[in-house]
Design a protein around this motif. Structure first.
Motif, mmCIF file in Angstrom:
data_model
loop_
_atom_site.group_PDB
_atom_site.id
_atom_site.type_symbol
_atom_site.label_atom_id
_atom_site.label_comp_id
_atom_site.label_asym_id
_atom_site.label_seq_id
_atom_site.Cartn_x
_atom_site.Cartn_y
_atom_site.Cartn_z
ATOM 1 N N ALA A 43 0.825 -1.202 0.000
ATOM 2 C CA ALA A 43 0.000 0.000 0.000
ATOM 3 C C ALA A 43 0.864 1.258 0.000
ATOM 4 O O ALA A 43 0.380 2.355 0.212
ATOM 5 N N PHE A 44 2.145 1.098 -0.240
ATOM 6 C CA PHE A 44 3.071 2.232 -0.268
ATOM 7 C C PHE A 44 3.122 2.790 -1.675
ATOM 8 O O PHE A 44 3.327 2.055 -2.633
ATOM 9 N N GLY A 45 2.937 4.089 -1.818
ATOM 10 C CA GLY A 45 2.907 4.723 -3.133
ATOM 11 C C GLY A 45 4.236 4.701 -3.853
ATOM 12 O O GLY A 45 4.298 4.783 -5.054
ATOM 13 N N GLY A 46 5.300 4.599 -3.128
ATOM 14 C CA GLY A 46 6.606 4.522 -3.744
ATOM 15 C C GLY A 46 7.317 5.860 -3.765
ATOM 16 O O GLY A 46 6.736 6.909 -3.546
ATOM 17 N N ILE A 47 8.591 5.804 -4.015
ATOM 18 C CA ILE A 47 9.439 6.972 -4.162
ATOM 19 C C ILE A 47 10.023 6.865 -5.559
ATOM 20 O O ILE A 47 10.679 5.885 -5.894
ATOM 21 N N VAL A 48 9.771 7.845 -6.372
ATOM 22 C CA VAL A 48 10.196 7.870 -7.777
ATOM 23 C C VAL A 48 9.566 6.696 -8.539
ATOM 24 O O VAL A 48 10.166 6.131 -9.431
ATOM 25 N N THR A 49 8.360 6.311 -8.164
ATOM 26 C CA THR A 49 7.686 5.215 -8.847
ATOM 27 C C THR A 49 6.216 5.515 -9.017
ATOM 28 O O THR A 49 5.660 6.365 -8.344
ATOM 29 N N VAL A 50 5.625 4.798 -9.895
ATOM 30 C CA VAL A 50 4.169 4.771 -10.017
ATOM 31 C C VAL A 50 3.792 3.325 -9.749
ATOM 32 O O VAL A 50 4.220 2.422 -10.449
ATOM 33 N N SER A 51 3.012 3.108 -8.709
ATOM 34 C CA SER A 51 2.680 1.734 -8.364
ATOM 35 C C SER A 51 1.531 1.226 -9.223
ATOM 36 O O SER A 51 0.430 1.743 -9.186
ATOM 37 N N VAL A 52 1.827 0.254 -10.024
ATOM 38 C CA VAL A 52 0.812 -0.421 -10.842
ATOM 39 C C VAL A 52 0.758 -1.890 -10.452
ATOM 40 O O VAL A 52 0.272 -2.711 -11.200
ATOM 41 N N GLY A 53 1.267 -2.173 -9.264
ATOM 42 C CA GLY A 53 1.345 -3.551 -8.826
ATOM 43 C C GLY A 53 2.666 -4.162 -9.250
ATOM 44 O O GLY A 53 3.558 -3.475 -9.740
ATOM 45 N N HIS A 54 2.776 -5.449 -9.083
ATOM 46 C CA HIS A 54 4.035 -6.135 -9.363
ATOM 47 C C HIS A 54 3.771 -7.343 -10.242
ATOM 48 O O HIS A 54 2.877 -8.140 -9.975
ATOM 49 N N SER A 55 4.537 -7.462 -11.296
ATOM 50 C CA SER A 55 4.538 -8.654 -12.161
ATOM 51 C C SER A 55 3.172 -8.983 -12.752
ATOM 52 O O SER A 55 2.867 -10.144 -13.008
ATOM 53 N N LYS A 58 -0.109 -8.601 -17.940
ATOM 54 C CA LYS A 58 -0.276 -7.652 -19.051
ATOM 55 C C LYS A 58 0.826 -6.595 -19.043
ATOM 56 O O LYS A 58 1.337 -6.220 -20.096
ATOM 57 N N LEU A 59 1.213 -6.134 -17.854
ATOM 58 C CA LEU A 59 2.267 -5.135 -17.755
ATOM 59 C C LEU A 59 3.618 -5.735 -18.136
ATOM 60 O O LEU A 59 4.386 -5.122 -18.883
ATOM 61 N N VAL A 60 3.903 -6.933 -17.651
ATOM 62 C CA VAL A 60 5.166 -7.607 -17.991
ATOM 63 C C VAL A 60 5.276 -7.790 -19.506
ATOM 64 O O VAL A 60 6.315 -7.516 -20.106
ATOM 65 N N LYS A 61 4.192 -8.212 -20.129
ATOM 66 C CA LYS A 61 4.190 -8.419 -21.576
ATOM 67 C C LYS A 61 4.458 -7.104 -22.315
ATOM 68 O O LYS A 61 5.300 -7.050 -23.215
ATOM 69 N N ALA A 62 3.764 -6.039 -21.909
ATOM 70 C CA ALA A 62 3.946 -4.744 -22.577
ATOM 71 C C ALA A 62 5.362 -4.211 -22.392
ATOM 72 O O ALA A 62 5.976 -3.712 -23.346
ATOM 73 N N VAL A 63 5.898 -4.320 -21.182
ATOM 74 C CA VAL A 63 7.262 -3.842 -20.917
ATOM 75 C C VAL A 63 8.275 -4.657 -21.713
ATOM 76 O O VAL A 63 9.206 -4.104 -22.314
ATOM 77 N N ASN A 64 8.112 -5.976 -21.731
ATOM 78 C CA ASN A 64 9.042 -6.818 -22.490
ATOM 79 C C ASN A 64 9.005 -6.495 -23.980
ATOM 80 O O ASN A 64 10.051 -6.426 -24.633
ATOM 81 N N GLU A 65 7.804 -6.298 -24.520
ATOM 82 C CA GLU A 65 7.693 -5.956 -25.940
ATOM 83 C C GLU A 65 8.388 -4.629 -26.237
ATOM 84 O O GLU A 65 9.093 -4.497 -27.240
ATOM 85 N N GLN A 66 8.204 -3.633 -25.358
ATOM 86 C CA GLN A 66 8.864 -2.343 -25.565
ATOM 87 C C GLN A 66 10.376 -2.486 -25.432
ATOM 88 O O GLN A 66 11.130 -1.938 -26.229
ATOM 89 N N ASN A 67 10.840 -3.236 -24.424
ATOM 90 C CA ASN A 67 12.281 -3.405 -24.231
ATOM 91 C C ASN A 67 12.945 -4.122 -25.403
ATOM 92 O O ASN A 67 14.131 -3.919 -25.658
ATOM 93 N N GLU A 68 12.202 -4.978 -26.100
ATOM 94 C CA GLU A 68 12.761 -5.646 -27.276
ATOM 95 C C GLU A 68 13.004 -4.662 -28.412
ATOM 96 O O GLU A 68 13.849 -4.907 -29.273
ATOM 97 N N ARG A 69 12.271 -3.547 -28.422
ATOM 98 C CA ARG A 69 12.470 -2.518 -29.454
ATOM 99 C C ARG A 69 13.498 -1.485 -29.004
ATOM 100 O O ARG A 69 14.495 -1.249 -29.663
ATOM 101 N N ILE A 70 13.198 -0.827 -27.878
ATOM 102 C CA ILE A 70 14.097 0.174 -27.298
ATOM 103 C C ILE A 70 13.647 0.409 -25.874
ATOM 104 O O ILE A 70 12.442 0.519 -25.604
ATOM 105 N N GLN A 71 14.595 0.465 -24.943
ATOM 106 C CA GLN A 71 14.228 0.597 -23.537
ATOM 107 C C GLN A 71 13.950 2.040 -23.158
ATOM 108 O O GLN A 71 12.988 2.338 -22.479
#
Length: 105
Positions: A43-55, A58-71
């Motif tokens: 329930a911690f909002g984070g420091i220098v983060t946007v909390s969208v949950g962990h792992s 759908k987020l992992v898939k989107a991040v991996n697809e983007q990282n395969e192109r350019i990080q």
């Protein structure tokens, strides 16, 4: 031990809030897990983060697809992803909030 290594190599301005610090080793959606397997609701909002949950799958898939192109690329260059994200975000805001400025702290 992690705490001793942290004290030795990290700046003292990077501190923890706990008398007995929690060692987080995994995150799954809204939960964090310590090295003993104990589950915590994150329930911690984070420091220098946007909390969208962990792992989240759908987020992992989107991040991996983007990282395969350019990080990462600076905003001084054109990039379709940052432009489209700005457009999609602006569409969710009230009409007078139509200019997006991306920053981090």
């Amino acid at each position: 031990e992690v705490l001793a290594t942290r004290k030795q190599f990290l700046n003292p301005a990077i501190f923890h809030y706990y008398e007995d610090p929690i060692m987080i080793v995994e995150g799954k959606q809204q939960y964090l897990y310590d090295e003993k397997g104990k589950r915590y609701l994150d329930a911690f909002g984070g420091i220098v983060t946007v909390s969208v949950g962990h792992s989240h799958p759908k987020l992992v898939k989107a991040v991996n697809e983007q990282n395969e192109r350019i990080q990462h690329t600076t905003t001084i260059y054109l990039n379709d992803q940052v432009a489209m994200f700005g457009k999609e975000l602006a569409a969710k805001l009230p009409p007078h909030l139509d200019s997006i400025y991306f920053v981090n702290s």
